[in-house]
Design an enzyme around this catalytic site. Structure first.
Site, short mmCIF file in Angstrom:
data_model
loop_
_atom_site.label_atom_id
_atom_site.label_comp_id
_atom_site.label_asym_id
_atom_site.label_seq_id
_atom_site.Cartn_x
_atom_site.Cartn_y
_atom_site.Cartn_z
N ASP A 178 5.55 38.11 37.53
CA ASP A 178 5.73 39.52 37.84
C ASP A 178 4.38 40.20 38.07
O ASP A 178 3.36 39.82 37.49
CB ASP A 178 6.46 40.22 36.70
CG ASP A 178 7.83 39.63 36.45
OD1 ASP A 178 7.91 38.57 35.80
OD2 ASP A 178 8.82 40.22 36.89
N LYS A 179 4.39 41.23 38.90
CA LYS A 179 3.15 41.99 39.16
C LYS A 179 2.84 42.95 38.02
O LYS A 179 1.76 42.89 37.42
CB LYS A 179 3.27 42.78 40.47
CG LYS A 179 2.05 43.68 40.75
CD LYS A 179 2.26 44.49 42.02
CE LYS A 179 1.02 45.34 42.32
NZ LYS A 179 0.80 46.42 41.35
#
Length: 424
Positions: free
Chosen positions: A89-90
């Site tokens: 995930d960012k």
């Protein structure tokens, strides 16, 4: 089972919750430190003398592809020499492993990027490959939850989750701000490269800036690539690369798609397979079939990768193996190969494929276009894990481990039952 009230989840095939308990609400990722992911790698030797340098990559609030490109730039190498086992995930704090071809360990010291650290841990004869990991360990905090009976609701969902919840592909599989990847993938499978490229560049979503929405909408209406290149924000590197290709090569929409990184291009097609799985799983629930009690014709996937089909003769043995956690009911997601149907779930999948106008030949054509094979694959229909849940005030902290390809947000949505956009 409780149906979702959210149109976006309905659109992505994520139509049910396993628990009937009211959601705790709240918000994910109020800050990156609320979503901590630690990759559990496959074993590798720290004494190997292979050509691939293995590094531990720790990052905060970085999208992986962008991080890899910036690392490659600092090293003065092509980003294609860097590989990884899992996309993280960012908006999170993540630790994972990457392999870098033909790089001296001391060169890693050249990488100085804010909120990124690289640590050499060994070498390997082989690069890392997508999915080549044991799993991921999560430490997640959900903040601003609904306070009434919070502990009781958390406990009720935890008990249901221990038995198994629908193993949906999560929102990020389809695009967080723009859940569009499966739509583009469908267009590629149909061989409509213009529609695929126009959808990727030109389909606007409400969470984007007005500038971005305006540029996208104008391109979708006019096909004016030069105007899109001028109007799209500079951080939209993929869309701009495609638009730039169309400026130089007007009408070459297939070439515009190939301006995307090969891994991203292949993920667009496989996102459509993910969409098919979500829809098939929801159809199973809608028809009243159990997630944990097998039907004749169900496919089974064992922990060691072995597969089997449920028959009237082995039904009792199958039930026992599922209860002991040795295997799970699975859905076969079709690709370019032939499929021999065995039960109702195979029928449902074929009905979905026919509805979308997709067949094995389309996957074969897409394989040639993307230069990546799209074989069929079995995916378990349930997600279960040992969950540690801790309530503190109006916050809930969850700790758990998942195998590759399973989504932490799928666990969180079962607790929150909230608008999917508050989980990004």
């Amino acid at each position: 089972m409780m149906p979702t009230p959210y149109p976006l989840e309905e659109e992505l095939g994520m139509r049910y919750y396993a628990s009937d308990t009211p959601g705790i609400g709240g918000r994910l990722r109020s800050k990156p430190e609320d979503f901590i992911v630690e990759e559990i790698p496959l074993p590798f030797s720290d004494t190997d003398d292979g050509p691939y340098l293995i590094c531990r990559l720790s990052k905060t609030n970085w999208e992986l592809q962008r991080a890899v490109k910036e690392i490659a730039k600092r090293l003065g190498i092509s980003h294609r020499r860097i590989a990884w086992a899992g996309t993280k995930d960012k908006n999170a704090v993540t630790t994972q492993f990457i392999s870098i071809y033909d790089l001296a360990p001391e060169a890693v010291g050249q990488v100085h990027l804010k909120d990124i650290s690289l640590e050499v841990v060994g070498r390997s004869q082989h690069p890392l490959t997508l999915g080549g990991l044991v799993g991921n360990r999560f430490d997640i905090t959900i903040r601003d939850c609904t306070p009434e009976d919070l502990a009781a609701r958390v406990q009720a969902v935890t008990e249901v989750a221990a038995a198994g919840i629908p193993n949906y592909y999560g929102l990020q599989r389809f695009g967080v701000v723009r859940p569009v990847t499966h739509i583009v993938g469908e267009k590629i499978l149909n061989g409509d490269y213009e529609a695929a490229a126009v959808t990727y560049i030109g389909r606007a979503y409400p969470l984007e800036t007005e500038e971005a929405q305006g540029a996208r909408t104008h391109f979708a209406e006019t096909r004016d690539a030069r105007a899109a290149l001028a109007g799209l924000p500079v951080q939209m590197t993929y869309e701009r690369a495609m638009a730039n290709h169309l400026v130089v090569n007007p009408g070459d929409y297939a070439g515009a798609l190939r301006a995307l990184p090969p891994k991203l291009l292949s993920l667009l097609v496989s996102a459509f397979q993910s969409y098919l799985f979500n829809c098939a799983l929801s159809c199973r629930i809608n028809e009243g079939m159990s997630l944990t009690e097998p039907e004749v014709g169900d496919r089974l996937l064992f922990q060691d990768g072995r597969e089997d089909i449920v028959t009237t003769r082995n039904m009792r043995a199958a039930q026992l193996q599922i209860r002991r956690g040795r295997c799970r009911i699975a859905i076969f997601i079709p690709g370019s190969g032939p499929v021999v149907p065995h039960g109702r779930m195979d029928e449902i999948m074929q009905e979905l494929m026919q509805k979308e106008g997709i067949d094995a030949g389309d996957f074969e054509r897409a394989s040639r276009f993307v230069e990546m094979k799209f074989d069929g694959v079995l995916r378990p229909i349930t997600l279960s894990t040992d969950l540690q849940a801790e309530v503190s005030g109006e916050s809930v902290r969850l700790g758990f481990t998942l195998p590759p390809g399973h989504y932490a947000t799928t666990v969180c949505r079962e607790y929150m039952k909230a608008d999917p956009y508050v989980m990004i």
